[in-house]
Design an enzyme around this catalytic site. Structure first.
Site, PDB file in Angstrom:
ATOM      1  N   GLN A  68       0.815  -1.221   0.000  1.00 27.02           N
ATOM      2  CA  GLN A  68       0.000   0.000   0.000  1.00 27.02           C
ATOM      3  C   GLN A  68       0.846   1.268   0.000  1.00 27.02           C
ATOM      4  O   GLN A  68       0.313   2.370  -0.161  1.00 27.02           O
ATOM      5  CB  GLN A  68      -0.923   0.010   1.222  1.00 27.02           C
ATOM      6  CG  GLN A  68      -0.200   0.150   2.549  1.00 27.02           C
ATOM      7  CD  GLN A  68      -1.110  -0.073   3.734  1.00 27.02           C
ATOM      8  OE1 GLN A  68      -1.532  -1.188   4.018  1.00 27.02           O
ATOM      9  NE2 GLN A  68      -1.441   1.007   4.424  1.00 27.02           N
ATOM     10  N   CYS A  74      -4.992   0.170   4.080  1.00 33.31           N
ATOM     11  CA  CYS A  74      -4.829  -1.228   4.489  1.00 33.31           C
ATOM     12  C   CYS A  74      -6.144  -2.002   4.431  1.00 33.31           C
ATOM     13  O   CYS A  74      -6.182  -3.150   3.987  1.00 33.31           O
ATOM     14  CB  CYS A  74      -4.239  -1.299   5.892  1.00 33.31           C
ATOM     15  SG  CYS A  74      -5.236  -0.440   7.142  1.00 33.31           S
ATOM     16  N   HIS A 368      -5.367  -0.982  11.942  1.00 34.33           N
ATOM     17  CA  HIS A 368      -4.823  -1.628  10.752  1.00 34.33           C
ATOM     18  C   HIS A 368      -5.652  -2.855  10.411  1.00 34.33           C
ATOM     19  O   HIS A 368      -6.175  -3.530  11.299  1.00 34.33           O
ATOM     20  CB  HIS A 368      -3.370  -2.035  11.028  1.00 34.33           C
ATOM     21  CG  HIS A 368      -2.608  -2.511   9.821  1.00 34.33           C
ATOM     22  ND1 HIS A 368      -2.582  -1.823   8.626  1.00 34.33           N
ATOM     23  CD2 HIS A 368      -1.841  -3.621   9.629  1.00 34.33           C
ATOM     24  CE1 HIS A 368      -1.821  -2.474   7.751  1.00 34.33           C
ATOM     25  NE2 HIS A 368      -1.360  -3.568   8.339  1.00 34.33           N
ATOM     26  N   ASN A 389       0.189  -9.261   5.252  1.00 33.39           N
ATOM     27  CA  ASN A 389       0.148  -7.816   5.409  1.00 33.39           C
ATOM     28  C   ASN A 389       0.133  -7.157   4.030  1.00 33.39           C
ATOM     29  O   ASN A 389       0.169  -7.844   3.003  1.00 33.39           O
ATOM     30  CB  ASN A 389       1.357  -7.352   6.239  1.00 33.39           C
ATOM     31  CG  ASN A 389       1.075  -6.051   6.975  1.00 33.39           C
ATOM     32  OD1 ASN A 389       0.175  -5.295   6.626  1.00 33.39           O
ATOM     33  ND2 ASN A 389       1.866  -5.776   7.994  1.00 33.39           N
TER      34      ASN A 389
END
Length: 449
Positions: A68, A74, A368, A389
């Site tokens: 990102q 996110c 997040h 992630n």
């Protein structure tokens, strides 16, 4: 109650604190270490590295992680990643991404309109009212929640990344956010003034329409104009060539993802006194699409929270989740573990709080969103979780993190699962009308790291 004079720090107190420090045999050792390395590096517990070995009894193959970059999308990356996992398996496309810039464009456009709506709803309140101040603090931002992404897809569909790739402002969003928020605050001045002088609904609608046209132009200049029709051209993992012509973003979603997004529901764990379990909640002034999907959370126990995530993983589908990633987390190693740092022992200060206390006193909230792609079960109970992630492949294990089960207990707040995994009792609870929470409630936090 102690008055100000009694509460003021005296020279005698300072002398006493100085003497107490000198009596500590380890004081200079700790001072030398912490002044050179900081609190976290000095308190790091390397036993956590061994405990968090990235091996899992249930593990989904999900390919290369996305990045990102310098944006707070996110939640969007995580949601689109869960969908691309499905698409990649179905169409044999391991190296493939959906366009985060496309959903970002429409999210910012819709958030602007959502802001205007809230400005008009609160126009009778003074500027120093808590709700108006909250609204003006951040008119819009990159962050969001699962239901907000669903609202965008339900209205606008999605496209492959090749159709609407990243731009400078999508990957590095601070300039765009500052400029757009300047505009929105300026527009708020105009809208509130129109209400105060008793302007007609027609006059207000005309002003709002002009404002939205300017927002659209600004977003096109910075993010590019979204495609209305496109061809999807690709080679699959077996090198077979494909082309699918004259698709729209909605027809692409229906054909290549095809999820009924109404089946996917937000499950939270918020053990605070104001949120009884097995009840649903929504948050005032939280959303993006006016008239679109409402943000709605079902609050459950942590045991139910985990078992729902495990059930979906066992069926081969990854799980979107929201957490407070900055807590007891080593970004470079890709470890999220309550034992990663021992600040209490280093500083000889008790920093322990319960999960509910952290929420109530502002020490933690969801910051997040990521994707759970595996879990290690021992005697049927989870010990650690594999996490995809969206910070690129230079951190963790090629971008994948390991989360201890105890860390999930303390710092995970939300998972999204197909409601088919809910018990009859939870399904009934999820279907009920939600209780409205204040705009600043921690469950209204936007994932934006």
């Amino acid at each position: 109650m102690t008055n100000d004079k009694q509460a003021a720090i005296s020279s005698d107190q300072i002398a006493r604190y100085q003497a107490q420090l000198k009596e500590r045999a380890d004081a200079k050792v700790v001072e030398r270490a912490v002044t050179h390395q900081g609190i976290l590096a000095t308190s790091a517990d390397y036993a956590s590295d061994t405990d968090m070995t990235p091996v899992f009894s249930i593990e989904l193959e999900t390919g290369k992680v996305a990045n990102q970059k310098q944006s707070g999308r996110c939640w969007m990356f995580a949601a689109l990643n869960t969908m691309r996992h499905h698409l990649a398996d179905l169409f044999h496309l391991s190296d493939f991404e959906l366009s985060q810039n496309y959903t970002n464009f429409w999210d910012k456009f819709e958030k602007s309109n959502y802001f205007y709506q809230n400005v008009l709803k609160t126009a009778d309140q003074p500027l120093n009212s808590r709700k108006v101040a909250f609204l003006m603090a951040t008119p819009q931002q990159d962050g969001g929640q699962w239901d907000m992404l669903c609202a965008i897809i339900e209205k606008y569909g999605i496209v492959p990344k090749s159709v609407m790739p990243e731009t400078y402002s999508s990957s590095k969003s601070s300039e765009l956010n500052k400029t757009l928020n300047e505009k929105l605050r300026k527009d708020a001045i105009t809208l509130r003034a129109l209400v105060v002088k008793g302007a007609s609904d027609s006059d207000i609608a005309t002003a709002r329409d002009k404002m939205l046209g300017e927002v659209y132009r600004l977003l096109c200049y910075t993010l590019g104009e979204p495609a209305q029709k496109f061809d999807f051209e690709y080679r699959d993992d077996d090198k077979n060539y494909h082309i699918d012509r004259d698709l729209t973003p909605k027809s692409f979603y229906d054909k290549y993802v095809g999820w009924n997004l109404a089946d996917y529901v937000s499950i939270i764990n918020a053990p605070t006194a104001d949120k009884p379990y097995n009840k649903t909640y929504t948050i005032e002034m939280l959303g993006n699409v006016v008239g679109g999907r409402q943000v709605k959370h079902l609050n459950v126990t942590m045991a139910d929270f985990k078992q729902l995530a495990i059930a979906q993983l066992k069926d081969g589908q990854s799980v979107w989740f929201g957490c407070d990633v900055g807590q007891s987390s080593d970004r470079q190693k890709g470890i999220m573990d309550t034992h990663a740092f021992n600040k209490n022992e280093l500083l000889d200060i008790d920093l322990n709080m319960t999960k509910a206390q952290r929420l109530d006193y502002g020490d933690s909230l969801m910051t997040h969103a990521m994707v759970i792609t595996g879990v290690d079960l021992v005697d049927g109970q989870p010990t650690k979780w594999k996490v995809e992630n969206s910070w690129g492949d230079k951190v963790g294990t090629k971008g994948y993190f390991v989360m201890s089960d105890s860390w999930m207990d303390e710092y995970c707040y939300q998972v999204v699962v197909n409601k088919k995994y809910l018990s009859d009792e939870l399904r009934q609870a999820q279907s009920e009308a939600p209780t409205m929470l204040e705009p600043w409630d921690p469950m209204g936090a936007l994932a934006a790291n």
